[in-house]
Write a protein that holds these residues in place. Structure first.
Motif, PDB file in Angstrom:
ATOM      1  N   PRO A   1       0.808  -1.230   0.000  1.00  0.00           N
ATOM      2  CA  PRO A   1       0.000   0.000   0.000  1.00  0.00           C
ATOM      3  C   PRO A   1       0.843   1.282   0.000  1.00  0.00           C
ATOM      4  CG  PRO A   1      -0.818  -1.533   1.652  1.00  0.00           C
ATOM      5  CD  PRO A   1       0.500  -2.072   1.156  1.00  0.00           C
ATOM      6  N   LYS A   2       2.115   1.154   0.365  1.00  0.00           N
ATOM      7  CA  LYS A   2       2.977   2.340   0.452  1.00  0.00           C
ATOM      8  C   LYS A   2       3.811   2.575  -0.810  1.00  0.00           C
ATOM      9  CE  LYS A   2       3.277   1.970   5.419  1.00  0.00           C
ATOM     10  NZ  LYS A   2       4.127   1.758   6.585  1.00  0.00           N
ATOM     11  N   ILE A   3       3.642   1.753  -1.838  1.00  0.00           N
ATOM     12  CA  ILE A   3       4.424   1.914  -3.062  1.00  0.00           C
ATOM     13  C   ILE A   3       3.963   3.165  -3.797  1.00  0.00           C
ATOM     14  CG2 ILE A   3       4.886   0.930  -5.342  1.00  0.00           C
ATOM     15  CD1 ILE A   3       4.936  -1.812  -4.006  1.00  0.00           C
ATOM     16  N   THR A   4       4.948   3.943  -4.238  1.00  0.00           N
ATOM     17  CA  THR A   4       4.677   5.170  -4.984  1.00  0.00           C
ATOM     18  C   THR A   4       5.469   5.150  -6.290  1.00  0.00           C
ATOM     19  OG1 THR A   4       6.524   6.397  -4.031  1.00  0.00           O
ATOM     20  CG2 THR A   4       4.435   6.438  -2.797  1.00  0.00           C
ATOM     21  N   ALA A   5       5.230   6.145  -7.111  1.00  0.00           N
ATOM     22  CA  ALA A   5       5.980   6.282  -8.363  1.00  0.00           C
ATOM     23  C   ALA A   5       7.478   6.415  -8.077  1.00  0.00           C
ATOM     24  CB  ALA A   5       5.477   7.486  -9.147  1.00  0.00           C
ATOM     25  N   GLU A   6       7.822   6.970  -6.950  1.00  0.00           N
ATOM     26  CA  GLU A   6       9.230   7.117  -6.562  1.00  0.00           C
ATOM     27  C   GLU A   6       9.923   5.749  -6.408  1.00  0.00           C
ATOM     28  OE1 GLU A   6      11.028   9.009  -2.655  1.00  0.00           O
ATOM     29  OE2 GLU A   6       9.896  10.494  -3.834  1.00  0.00           O
ATOM     30  N   ASP A   7       9.178   4.738  -5.999  1.00  0.00           N
ATOM     31  CA  ASP A   7       9.738   3.397  -5.847  1.00  0.00           C
ATOM     32  C   ASP A   7      10.126   2.779  -7.182  1.00  0.00           C
ATOM     33  OD1 ASP A   7       9.521   2.999  -2.951  1.00  0.00           O
ATOM     34  OD2 ASP A   7       7.368   3.095  -3.311  1.00  0.00           O
ATOM     35  N   MET A   8       9.549   3.275  -8.259  1.00  0.00           N
ATOM     36  CA  MET A   8       9.842   2.745  -9.598  1.00  0.00           C
ATOM     37  C   MET A   8      11.152   3.290 -10.151  1.00  0.00           C
ATOM     38  SD  MET A   8       7.160   0.957 -10.005  1.00  0.00           S
ATOM     39  CE  MET A   8       5.475   0.875  -9.484  1.00  0.00           C
ATOM     40  N   GLN A   9      11.563   4.451  -9.685  1.00  0.00           N
ATOM     41  CA  GLN A   9      12.723   5.130 -10.267  1.00  0.00           C
ATOM     42  C   GLN A   9      13.995   4.274 -10.273  1.00  0.00           C
ATOM     43  OE1 GLN A   9      11.924   7.902 -11.930  1.00  0.00           O
ATOM     44  NE2 GLN A   9      13.897   7.442 -12.837  1.00  0.00           N
ATOM     45  N   PRO A  10      14.342   3.583  -9.174  1.00  0.00           N
ATOM     46  CA  PRO A  10      15.548   2.738  -9.229  1.00  0.00           C
ATOM     47  C   PRO A  10      15.446   1.630 -10.287  1.00  0.00           C
ATOM     48  CG  PRO A  10      14.854   3.055  -6.955  1.00  0.00           C
ATOM     49  CD  PRO A  10      13.765   3.619  -7.828  1.00  0.00           C
ATOM     50  N   LEU A  11      14.229   1.188 -10.562  1.00  0.00           N
ATOM     51  CA  LEU A  11      14.037   0.145 -11.580  1.00  0.00           C
ATOM     52  C   LEU A  11      14.265   0.710 -12.973  1.00  0.00           C
ATOM     53  CD1 LEU A  11      10.874  -1.536 -10.061  1.00  0.00           C
ATOM     54  CD2 LEU A  11      13.236  -2.294  -9.884  1.00  0.00           C
ATOM     55  N   TYR A  12      13.750   1.892 -13.230  1.00  0.00           N
ATOM     56  CA  TYR A  12      13.969   2.539 -14.523  1.00  0.00           C
ATOM     57  C   TYR A  12      15.453   2.855 -14.721  1.00  0.00           C
ATOM     58  CZ  TYR A  12       8.896   3.331 -14.512  1.00  0.00           C
ATOM     59  OH  TYR A  12       7.543   3.173 -14.478  1.00  0.00           O
ATOM     60  N   THR A  13      16.113   3.274 -13.654  1.00  0.00           N
ATOM     61  CA  THR A  13      17.525   3.654 -13.733  1.00  0.00           C
ATOM     62  C   THR A  13      18.394   2.498 -14.210  1.00  0.00           C
ATOM     63  OG1 THR A  13      17.249   5.317 -12.006  1.00  0.00           O
ATOM     64  CG2 THR A  13      19.488   4.521 -12.375  1.00  0.00           C
ATOM     65  N   VAL A  14      18.069   1.271 -13.775  1.00  0.00           N
ATOM     66  CA  VAL A  14      18.879   0.111 -14.176  1.00  0.00           C
ATOM     67  C   VAL A  14      18.328  -0.597 -15.407  1.00  0.00           C
ATOM     68  CG1 VAL A  14      19.882  -0.249 -11.886  1.00  0.00           C
ATOM     69  CG2 VAL A  14      17.741  -1.419 -12.504  1.00  0.00           C
ATOM     70  N   GLY A  15      17.247  -0.059 -16.007  1.00  0.00           N
ATOM     71  CA  GLY A  15      16.805  -0.577 -17.285  1.00  0.00           C
ATOM     72  C   GLY A  15      15.538  -1.397 -17.327  1.00  0.00           C
TER      73      GLY A  15
END
Length: 97
Positions: free
Chosen positions: A32-46
């Motif tokens: 429930p606490k996942i935000t768009a900010e949590d996705m950023q490290p995933l995008y950074t590594v591809g």
């Protein structure tokens, strides 16, 4: 593999996989606490949106299956049954003909 289970950060896995496993841990324990900010490290590594969606889906389905099995009283298979099924699957695949 065991290194990743014991200590993800010092394991030999590439950083791309480590980032995904960190995210999946959050999906498991704090979804429930996942935000768009949590996705950023995933995008950074591809990782792509599609790959992230698949990871979330697999994680959610395994949580569903585990809770369903626990609550419905399904009994675990014996070690012998696991070996037999594994051998059959190795020989014939997952589908029955």
């Amino acid at each position: 593999m065991w290194g990743a289970l014991r200590d993800l950060d010092t394991s030999a896995l590439p950083e791309k996989e480590k980032a995904l496993f960190r995210f999946v841990a959050k999906v498991n324990h704090h979804s429930p606490k996942i935000t768009a900010e949590d996705m950023q490290p995933l995008y950074t590594v591809g990782w792509t949106d599609e790959a992230i969606y698949c990871a979330i889906s697999v994680c959610a389905l395994f949580n569903f299956y585990n809770r369903w099995i626990d609550a419905s009283g399904v009994r675990p298979m014996s070690e012998e049954a696991h070996r037999t099924y594994g051998q059959r699957t190795a020989q014939h695949g997952y589908t029955r003909k």
